[in-house]
Each structure stands twice: as structure tokens, then as C-alpha cells.
Design a protein around this motif. Structure first.
Motif, short mmCIF file in Angstrom:
data_model
loop_
_atom_site.label_atom_id
_atom_site.label_comp_id
_atom_site.label_asym_id
_atom_site.label_seq_id
_atom_site.Cartn_x
_atom_site.Cartn_y
_atom_site.Cartn_z
N GLU A 186 0.78 -1.00 0.08
CA GLU A 186 0.08 -0.14 0.14
C GLU A 186 0.98 1.34 0.18
N ILE A 187 0.59 2.21 -0.88
CA ILE A 187 1.27 3.53 -0.76
C ILE A 187 0.18 4.56 -0.10
N VAL A 188 0.47 5.02 0.85
CA VAL A 188 -0.34 6.05 1.80
C VAL A 188 0.45 7.31 1.95
N LEU A 189 0.04 8.51 1.40
CA LEU A 189 0.67 9.54 1.77
C LEU A 189 0.86 9.78 3.34
N GLY A 190 2.30 9.88 3.66
CA GLY A 190 2.71 10.38 5.10
C GLY A 190 2.86 8.76 5.98
N ARG A 191 2.11 7.84 5.68
CA ARG A 191 2.07 6.72 6.70
C ARG A 191 3.46 6.06 6.74
N ASN A 192 4.19 5.77 5.49
CA ASN A 192 5.31 5.24 5.46
C ASN A 192 6.39 5.77 6.06
N VAL A 193 6.62 7.16 5.90
CA VAL A 193 7.78 7.78 6.48
C VAL A 193 7.58 8.06 8.22
N HIS A 194 6.32 8.40 8.72
CA HIS A 194 6.07 8.65 10.00
C HIS A 194 6.38 7.57 10.76
N THR A 195 6.56 6.35 10.15
CA THR A 195 6.68 4.97 10.91
C THR A 195 8.18 5.00 11.69
N MET A 196 8.96 5.72 11.00
CA MET A 196 10.33 5.86 11.21
C MET A 196 11.12 7.06 11.28
N CYS A 197 10.15 8.08 11.66
CA CYS A 197 10.88 9.52 11.54
C CYS A 197 11.50 9.62 12.83
N LEU A 198 12.57 10.60 12.80
CA LEU A 198 13.31 10.87 13.89
C LEU A 198 13.08 12.18 14.46
N GLU A 199 12.39 12.10 15.75
CA GLU A 199 11.72 13.33 15.99
C GLU A 199 12.78 14.52 16.32
N VAL A 200 12.52 15.78 16.03
CA VAL A 200 13.22 17.06 16.54
C VAL A 200 12.87 17.28 18.14
N THR A 201 13.75 17.27 18.99
CA THR A 201 13.47 17.72 20.17
C THR A 201 13.82 19.10 20.65
N GLU A 202 13.20 19.91 21.15
CA GLU A 202 13.40 21.09 21.33
C GLU A 202 14.49 21.02 22.65
N PRO A 203 15.49 22.02 22.58
CA PRO A 203 16.21 22.21 23.66
C PRO A 203 15.33 23.16 24.59
N GLU A 204 15.87 23.26 25.93
CA GLU A 204 15.18 24.27 26.96
C GLU A 204 15.43 25.81 26.27
N ALA A 205 14.61 26.72 26.56
CA ALA A 205 14.90 28.02 26.06
C ALA A 205 15.97 28.65 26.46
N ASP A 206 16.53 28.44 27.73
CA ASP A 206 17.81 28.93 28.08
C ASP A 206 18.94 27.95 27.89
N ASP A 207 18.77 26.81 27.58
CA ASP A 207 19.65 25.75 27.50
C ASP A 207 20.82 25.88 26.43
N GLU A 208 21.99 26.08 26.64
CA GLU A 208 23.12 25.94 25.63
C GLU A 208 23.25 24.47 25.07
N VAL A 209 23.85 24.49 24.02
CA VAL A 209 24.18 22.97 23.52
C VAL A 209 25.10 22.21 24.57
N THR A 210 24.65 21.26 25.04
CA THR A 210 25.30 20.30 26.12
C THR A 210 26.08 19.41 25.33
N GLY A 211 26.88 18.57 26.19
CA GLY A 211 27.66 17.54 25.77
C GLY A 211 26.67 16.37 25.44
N GLU A 212 25.83 16.42 26.50
CA GLU A 212 24.83 15.05 26.39
C GLU A 212 23.91 15.20 25.05
#
Length: 484
Positions: free
Chosen positions: A58-84
Motif C-alpha cells: 500500500e502506498i499511503v501519503l505520510g504513513r510510510n515516513v512517520h513510522t520511522m521519523c526521527l523526531e526533533v526535540t527542542e532544547p530548553e529556552a535558556d539551554d546551551e548545547v550540552t555534551g549530552e
């Protein structure tokens, strides 16, 4: 020398990645999941000769990609880029690279040459190189690579026998863009022209017809995939009052068939179309760069009455990003050109911004390999393609290989997981392997061994018949119970 997959794997050092959360697996491989199977009530199913039900993907718009997408996680507002956070991102990229290594090992169905090494160009990746506007007119934007672009264009113009002062072209972002531009030039030369393209033509040509609201005719093809000039003539005779815009395939997508350019031109003239009443675009996405180095192959040349030629740069040439080359006659381009004050340049391209890195990669390869290097690689590809064809035939598998092609077409494997693993391009009952310079005999042997072993399971060692592919490949190339 090109870096091998094993060499890259040895270079990859995951042990140095900083510790991660306990629930994160840094050694896992990012897998592309198969799309879900359709319900029988929604789409028809195929019943195989062994009585098993084979469900379609089956070819369904959006379904294929969203089963394996890498979510973007937002850093805290005052958070610098940390080693972790850096460690997390580095490990995700390491996993991804590992998955690319694995997928590259089983890459057979798409026409991309993965045998390249552009390590010397890494020093340029920190620059935003953008070739805005016309390649032959300087823009206000100074971080460009026009000097490389024009050098590449000159090389291709010589290959297709068009003088420097008679051609115009540019490095496109992909093969489709080259086709869109070629057909657009034809439409501008003949605004009321009818577009003719064979049924085996790449979908981008029909996309162009829709985008430009052009009237078009689909022309039948021979079993080989080559345009049927008898049907072309019949359709031309029905529209003698309008100019003809013809797409000629220098290697079709699925079967690798090369349309007979000379016969197409002869057919046009026999149908009452003189040189001033037709425009020919040659789509040479893959084989357009291979054919000049095949001794028996007919020549694609601007000494013949053609209007444009396009090839892909990421296919036979071998480039890490999609790109292409489009060449047309300078006399045609004025109808497309417009001055752009913002750029202090003229523009006649499809896209505005153009990848300035791509011309450098192409220039680098052309300088390293040259005509002799490409000739050697073409010979290797054709030799290995014949090897694969002969081995498939010996195993009783329906197979076809056009004389001027390295695309081996054979019966579609029964198992979708097998198709996915080897990244085979399929259409109906057939699939194909495109033998590129990076495809070795050893890799083909692994594929053959697995395919033959799987077929013994699928068809119960001959108890059940393999599918008939006579309608796609011809009776002589089919090994089903009726034709072998």
C-alpha cells in the motif's frame, strides 16, 4: 581509489561516542519499515500459481515516513548545547551512517553509481555555493562555481558535437529538471506543438505535459521498450497541422531501451514534418553518458536535428547528490530568458537557486576519469550485465537484456522482503538490476545465490510454476511452463 564499504565500516568508530541514556541503542541500524499490507476488501489481491495470496504493498501519503521519523526535540529556552545533546545527535548520525553502509551493500535496482571518492572536496563543504541565474552571466552573488559549471558544460557540448558559441546549458538539480527544461524549450519554440512520448518514457515527461498544459500523445512501444515508429507515424499523420515535440529515450527507465533516433527523424520526415516543424528532446538520464563509449551504439549528436539533451550526474558519473546536465541550442534560449535585476543576471533555468557544489563534483570526476576512464567503466558494466543475464537464464529465470543496455530485466521476485532488501525497482511482473560501475561479480553472485535459493522455496522446487513474463519480455525470454 574509491573507498570500499568495508573500508568505511572499519573507519567508523562507534566506541568513542559518549554514553547515552540506558534505553538508547547506539549500535542499532535505522531500518526502513515496509508499508503495511492492504486489506483485501480495499484493493484486489493476486493469487499465485501455488494458491497463496500475494497482497500488494500500500502506498499511503505520510504513513510510510512517520513510522520511522526521527523526531526533533527542542532544547530548553535558556539551554546551551550540552555534551549530552551533542552525544545524542552524534550517535543518531552514527547509527544512520551504519544503516547507509548496510543498504549500500544490497543496492542493485536503481541506476546510481556508488563507486566514488570525493574526499578532496570536503574542504568546500563549509561554503554556501549557489549558482544563481545564467551560468554564462556573472551575478552579484560571489560565492559561486560558474567556472566549474561552464567547464563541465563545455565537455558535454564537445561530447554531443555542439560548438561553444552554439550551445546553452546548465547544471540541473536532477534528471527530471533536465527533462522539464528540454520539454519547456520545445514548447516555447512551438507553442501549439503536440508532445509525443512512448509508453515506456520516464514519468517526468508526462509531468511536463501536465505542468505546461500541453496536448500529448502516448506512443506504443516494442517488447524491448523501444518506441514503435509505426505507431508514431500513425499518430503524426493524425496531427499534420501542428508541430511535433518528440521525447526520445536514450535508455528507458525500466528496460533500458534506446529509441532509434535516426529512425525517429526519418519517420518525422516521411510524415511531412521538416526540420522547422519538429523539436526533439533526448532523455539520456542514465545511458546518455554511457552510449558514446559503446562501439555499436548510434550517435546522439547536435549535427542531427535535435533540440536538447539531458543526463543525470548522480547516475553513471557517480555524484553524492542528485544533479544533471542540460544542453540545448543557444538560438532557442532567448524565448525563455528574462533579466533579473535582483541578481544582476539573466535567467532561463527552471529553478532559481542551484547547487553550486554539484558542478565541482562533476568537474572533479571528469578530470579524474576522462573519456578513457568512462569507456573502461562502460565496458565493465556491459560485461557484468551479460554475466548476470546468462546466470539468470541458466537458472531458468525469465530475463531480458537489451543490446545497448546494462539494465537486466527479469521476473519479479515473489517475496516483497527480498525486493526491499536488494532495493529492486519493480513494475508489474518484472523487476530489474541496473549494473553500475560499483556492482561487482561477487555482489551479483551473492544476489543470484539468494534469489535461486528463495525461488526453490517460493515455487516448491518446481512443483509450482513461476509467473509468465512473455507479455513484458517476449516469448523467447520467458521460462514459465508454457514458454520454456
Amino acid at each position: 581509489m574509491a573507498t570500499s564499504v568495508e573500508g568505511i565500516a572499519h573507519e567508523l568508530n562507534l566506541e568513542n561516542v559518549d554514553p547515552l541514556p540506558e534505553d538508547f541503542d547506539p549500535t542499532g541500524v535505522i531500518k526502513d519499515p515496509l508499508p503495511p499490507l492492504v486489506n483485501d476488501s480495499r484493493v484486489g489481491v493476486n493469487v499465485e500459481g501455488n494458491g497463496e495470496v500475494k497482497k500488494e504493498r500500500e502506498i499511503v501519503l505520510g504513513r510510510n515516513v512517520h513510522t520511522m521519523c526521527l523526531e526533533v526535540t527542542e532544547p530548553e529556552a535558556d539551554d546551551e548545547v550540552t555534551g549530552e545533546r551533542e552525544a545524542y545527535m552524534a550517535s543518531v548520525l552514527a547509527r544512520y551512517r551504519k544503516s547507509l553502509l548496510e543498504r549500500t551493500k544490497h543496492h542493485l535496482g536503481y541506476p546510481y553509481n556508488l563507486d566514488f571518492d570525493y574526499g578532496a572536496l570536503g574542504q568546500l563543504q563549509h561554503f554556501s555555493i549557489n549558482n544563481l541565474g545564467d551560468p554564462f552571466i556573472e551575478s552579484n552573488y560571489g560565492v559561486h562555481s560558474r567556472q566549474f559549471e561552464v567547464g563541465v558544460l563545455d565537455w558535454f557540448a564537445r561530447l554531443w558535437e555542439l560548438e561553444k558559441n552554439e550551445y546553452w546549458g546548465y547544471i540541473t538539480n536532477c534528471g527530471t529538471e533536465g527533462n522539464l527544461h528540454g520539454i519547456l524549450v520545445g514548447r516555447e519554440v512551438f507553442p501549439d506543438g503536440i508532445l509525443y512520448a512512448s509508453c515506456d518514457t520516464h514519468y517526468s515527461i508526462f509531468k511536463a505535459a501536465r505542468m505546461y498544459r500541453m496536448e500529448f500523445e502516448k506512443v506504443n512501444t516494442l517488447t524491448s521498450g523501444e518506441i514503435d515508429c509505426k505507431d508514431l507515424k500513425a499518430k503524426l499523420l493524425c496531427h499534420q497541422d501542428k508541430p511535433a515535440i518528440i521525447n526520445v529515450n536514450i535508455g528507458t527507465t525500466v528496460k533500458g531501451a534506446v529509441d532509434d533516433l535516426d529512425l525517429v527523424i526519418k519517420t518525422l520526415k516521411e510524415s511531412g514534418f521538416n526540420d522547422d516543424r519538429f523539436y526533439i528532446h533526448c532523455d539520456g538520464a542514465l545511458f546518455g553518458l554511457m552510449m558514446p563509449f559503446v562501439k555499436r551504439a548510434p550517435k546522439v549528436s547536435f549535427k542531427k536535428p535535435i533540440g536538447s539533451v539531458s543526463v543525470s550526474g548522480h547516475k553513471f558519473v557517480g555524484c553524492p547528490m542528485p544533479c544533471g546536465v542540460q544542453i540545448t541550442r543557444l538560438e532557442h534560449i532567448s524565448a525563455l530568458s528574462s533579466n533579473v535585476e535582483y541578481l544582476a543576471s539573466r535567467d532561463a533555468t527552471i529553478m532559481g537557486s542551484r547547487n553550486g557544489h554539484a558542478p565541482i563534483f562533476l568537474w572533479y570526476t571528469l578530470n579524474r576519469k576522462g573519456y578513457r576512464g568512462f569507456q573502461k567503466e562502460v565496458k565493465k558494466c556491459l560485461k557484468n550485465a551479460h554475466y548476470l543475464k546468462d546466470r539468470l537464464r541458466d537458472a531458468g529465470i525469465g530475463v531480458m537484456l537489451n543490446e545497448l543496455s546494462s539494465t537486466v530485466v527479469f521476473e519479479r521476485p515473489h517475496d516483497e522482503e527480498f525486493v526491499r532488501k536488494w532495493q529492486l525497482a519493480c513494475q508489474g511482473n518484472i523487476a530489474h538490476v541496473v549494473v553500475m560501475p560499483n556492482i561487482t561479480v561477487e555482489k551479483l553472485d551473492k544476489f543470484l545465490a539468494e534469489l535461486i535459493g528463495k525461488r526453490a522455496v517460493w515455487y516448491k522446487n518446481g512443483t509450482f510454476q513461476s509467473p509468465c513474463v512473455a507479455s513484458e519480455l517476449g516469448n523467447e525470454n520467458c521460462f514459465c511452463g508454457l514458454h520454456k
